[in-house]
Design a protein around this motif. Structure first.
Motif, PDB file in Angstrom:
ATOM      1  N   LEU A   1      -8.710   0.242 -28.034  1.00  0.00           N
ATOM      2  CA  LEU A   1      -7.598   1.162 -27.842  1.00  0.00           C
ATOM      3  C   LEU A   1      -7.526   2.169 -28.975  1.00  0.00           C
ATOM      4  N   GLY A   2      -7.263   3.408 -28.634  1.00  0.00           N
ATOM      5  CA  GLY A   2      -7.045   4.425 -29.650  1.00  0.00           C
ATOM      6  C   GLY A   2      -5.672   4.299 -30.296  1.00  0.00           C
ATOM      7  N   ASN A   3      -4.710   3.761 -29.528  1.00  0.00           N
ATOM      8  CA  ASN A   3      -3.352   3.585 -30.022  1.00  0.00           C
ATOM      9  C   ASN A   3      -2.879   2.198 -29.598  1.00  0.00           C
TER      10      ASN A   3
ATOM     11  N   PRO B   1      -0.489   3.180 -38.751  1.00  0.00           N
ATOM     12  CA  PRO B   1       0.963   3.273 -38.594  1.00  0.00           C
ATOM     13  C   PRO B   1       1.357   3.685 -37.179  1.00  0.00           C
ATOM     14  N   ARG B   2       2.540   3.245 -36.766  1.00  0.00           N
ATOM     15  CA  ARG B   2       3.061   3.616 -35.441  1.00  0.00           C
ATOM     16  C   ARG B   2       3.301   5.121 -35.423  1.00  0.00           C
ATOM     17  N   PRO B   3       2.806   5.807 -34.378  1.00  0.00           N
ATOM     18  CA  PRO B   3       3.038   7.260 -34.309  1.00  0.00           C
ATOM     19  C   PRO B   3       4.516   7.565 -34.117  1.00  0.00           C
ATOM     20  N   GLU B   4       4.916   8.723 -34.585  1.00  0.00           N
ATOM     21  CA  GLU B   4       6.312   9.144 -34.411  1.00  0.00           C
ATOM     22  C   GLU B   4       6.558   9.463 -32.947  1.00  0.00           C
TER      23      GLU B   4
ATOM     24  N   TRP C   1       1.177  -2.785 -27.509  1.00  0.00           N
ATOM     25  CA  TRP C   1       2.038  -3.762 -28.168  1.00  0.00           C
ATOM     26  C   TRP C   1       3.457  -3.728 -27.599  1.00  0.00           C
ATOM     27  N   GLU C   2       3.965  -2.531 -27.350  1.00  0.00           N
ATOM     28  CA  GLU C   2       5.304  -2.422 -26.783  1.00  0.00           C
ATOM     29  C   GLU C   2       5.362  -3.050 -25.395  1.00  0.00           C
ATOM     30  N   ALA C   3       4.302  -2.893 -24.602  1.00  0.00           N
ATOM     31  CA  ALA C   3       4.254  -3.517 -23.272  1.00  0.00           C
ATOM     32  C   ALA C   3       4.203  -5.037 -23.392  1.00  0.00           C
TER      33      ALA C   3
ATOM     34  N   GLY D   1       3.380 -14.945 -24.128  1.00  0.00           N
ATOM     35  CA  GLY D   1       3.577 -15.385 -25.504  1.00  0.00           C
ATOM     36  C   GLY D   1       2.740 -14.474 -26.389  1.00  0.00           C
ATOM     37  N   PHE D   2       3.192 -14.157 -27.577  1.00  0.00           N
ATOM     38  CA  PHE D   2       2.444 -13.239 -28.417  1.00  0.00           C
ATOM     39  C   PHE D   2       2.721 -13.488 -29.883  1.00  0.00           C
ATOM     40  N   GLY D   3       1.823 -13.013 -30.698  1.00  0.00           N
ATOM     41  CA  GLY D   3       1.971 -12.996 -32.146  1.00  0.00           C
ATOM     42  C   GLY D   3       1.422 -11.681 -32.655  1.00  0.00           C
TER      43      GLY D   3
END
Length: 50
Positions: free
Chosen positions: A18-20, A45-48, A25-27, A34-36
């Motif tokens: 993935l490029g982003n 860093p998360r893009p604005e 992650w939000e999905a 279950g996730f970690g």
């Protein structure tokens, strides 16, 4: 190690490139999976949001 991509496929492991990472992650975090997220500290860093 041989062909790493083939080893993942043989083991039934889904591999995504993935490029982003943050959109994915939000999905995941709103799903029933279950996730970690320990590996996120190595992510860009998360893009604005606009």
């Amino acid at each position: 190690m041989g062909d790493l991509l083939q080893l993942h496929q043989d083991a039934g492991i889904q591999l995504r490139i993935l490029g982003n990472l943050w959109e994915f992650w939000e999905a995941v975090t709103v799903s029933t999976l279950g996730f970690g997220g320990i590996g996120l500290r190595s992510a860009l860093p998360r893009p604005e949001r606009h």
